[in-house]
Design an enzyme around this catalytic site. Structure first.
Site, PDB file in Angstrom:
ATOM      1  N   CYS A  33       0.840  -1.211   0.000  1.00 25.03           N
ATOM      2  CA  CYS A  33       0.000   0.000   0.000  1.00 25.03           C
ATOM      3  C   CYS A  33       0.868   1.251   0.000  1.00 25.03           C
ATOM      4  CB  CYS A  33      -0.902   0.031   1.236  1.00 25.03           C
ATOM      5  SG  CYS A  33      -1.992  -1.383   1.339  1.00 25.03           S
ATOM      6  N   ARG A  51      -7.819  -4.475  -3.056  1.00 22.47           N
ATOM      7  CA  ARG A  51      -7.408  -3.312  -3.861  1.00 22.47           C
ATOM      8  C   ARG A  51      -8.402  -3.126  -5.003  1.00 22.47           C
ATOM      9  NH1 ARG A  51      -2.386  -2.569  -1.712  1.00 22.47           N
ATOM     10  NH2 ARG A  51      -1.540  -4.502  -0.887  1.00 22.47           N
TER      11      ARG A  51
HETATM   12  C1  BEZ Z   1       0.636  -4.607   1.835  1.00 24.04           C
HETATM   13  O1  BEZ Z   1       1.847  -4.742   1.918  1.00 24.04           O
HETATM   14  O2  BEZ Z   1       0.113  -3.568   1.475  1.00 24.04           O
HETATM   15  C2  BEZ Z   1      -0.217  -5.773   2.201  1.00 24.04           C
HETATM   16  C3  BEZ Z   1       0.241  -7.040   1.895  1.00 24.04           C
HETATM   17  C4  BEZ Z   1      -0.542  -8.126   2.238  1.00 24.04           C
HETATM   18  C5  BEZ Z   1      -1.739  -7.930   2.896  1.00 24.04           C
HETATM   19  C6  BEZ Z   1      -2.198  -6.647   3.163  1.00 24.04           C
HETATM   20  C7  BEZ Z   1      -1.430  -5.559   2.811  1.00 24.04           C
END
Ligand code: BEZ
Length: 246
Positions: A55, A138
């Site tokens: 994110c 997402r």
């Molecule tokens: C992230 O790094 O944004 C992420 C990765 C796995 C699950 C949720 C967020």
């Protein structure tokens, strides 16, 4: 499909629907959605959580491209199931500490919605319980200047979005509207566009007889035409913003 008594049935907005209406607190103040953005294209996107690496990379990329989207009359609006103070702290950390692919000191100026109650995430079908019941996937909603949903893309938690594609979608949607054409696979400005399929035998014949100037028809249903890159860019990127009637 089996459902249990506890399973919530969620109506997911679809392409062609009006964007569901909501009020929310954001890092840029309160918003009324989508009415505050009437006359603009909006990319409403969700991310799983603040202070997570994928994110963070996405937010830095979106913020760096904000100006480019603004030139295409497009407002970015983010959302996660986190509170406002978490959002503020995360965005401050991004600006102060994180460097990614040459981006640093990145200021996220577009609104980030707090959605601790999941009100918005549920309305937009951003929760996919078999992926996570506490984090939004997402999701990317492309909403037009009249508040209609025009395209939707979903990615899972582990997969960062492709921003060239998000921008390509915005340009292609605006091109389709402005020039009443469709855009073929991998289209980008300057490539030939597709004209709508022949709606009658007469039109099909005219097309195949070569009676319509400027068309390249491989068969009666597959006709393309040139569309100058500058014409596309003039319309999408530099056009006078005409008032949008409701
Ligand atoms: C992230 O790094 O944004 C992420 C990765 C796995 C699950 C949720 C967020």
């Amino acid at each position: 499909m089996e459902t249990t008594m506890n399973e919530e049935v969620v109506a997911m907005p679809r392409i062609g629907d009006k964007a569901p209406v909501f009020k929310a607190k954001t890092t840029q103040g309160d918003i009324n959605f989508p009415s505050d953005y009437h006359g603009k294209w909006v990319i409403l996107f969700s991310h799983p959580a603040d202070f997570t690496p994928v994110c963070t990379s996405e937010f830095m990329t979106f913020a760096t491209l904000e100006e480019k989207f603004a030139k295409a009359n497009t407002q970015l609006v983010g959302l996660s199931i986190d509170g406002l103070y978490s959002h503020i702290a995360w965005l401050r950390t991004i600006k102060d500490k994180i460097e990614f692919k040459g981006m640093k000191n990145v200021d996220v100026k577009f609104p980030l919605i707090e959605d601790i109650t999941m009100n918005v995430a549920k309305k937009y079908g951003m929760i996919m319980p078999n992926e996570s019941s506490t984090q939004a996937v997402r999701a990317v909603f492309f909403i037009d200047p009249k508040g209609m949903i025009r395209a939707i893309i979903y990615y899972p938690l582990s997969l960062g979005r492709n921003f060239d594609e998000l921008y390509r979608v915005i340009v292609a949607l605006q091109t389709a509207d402005e020039f009443a054409v469709a855009t073929p696979a991998d289209w980008k400005p300057g490539d030939d566009v597709i004209i709508s399929p022949a709606g009658s035998c007469g039109v099909a014949k005219d097309r195949m007889d070569g009676n319509i100037e400027g068309l390249d028809c491989k068969d009666w249903f597959f006709c393309t035409k040139k569309l100058d890159k500058d014409m596309v860019l003039d319309k999408v990127l530099k056009k006078e913003k005409e008032p949008v009637l409701a």
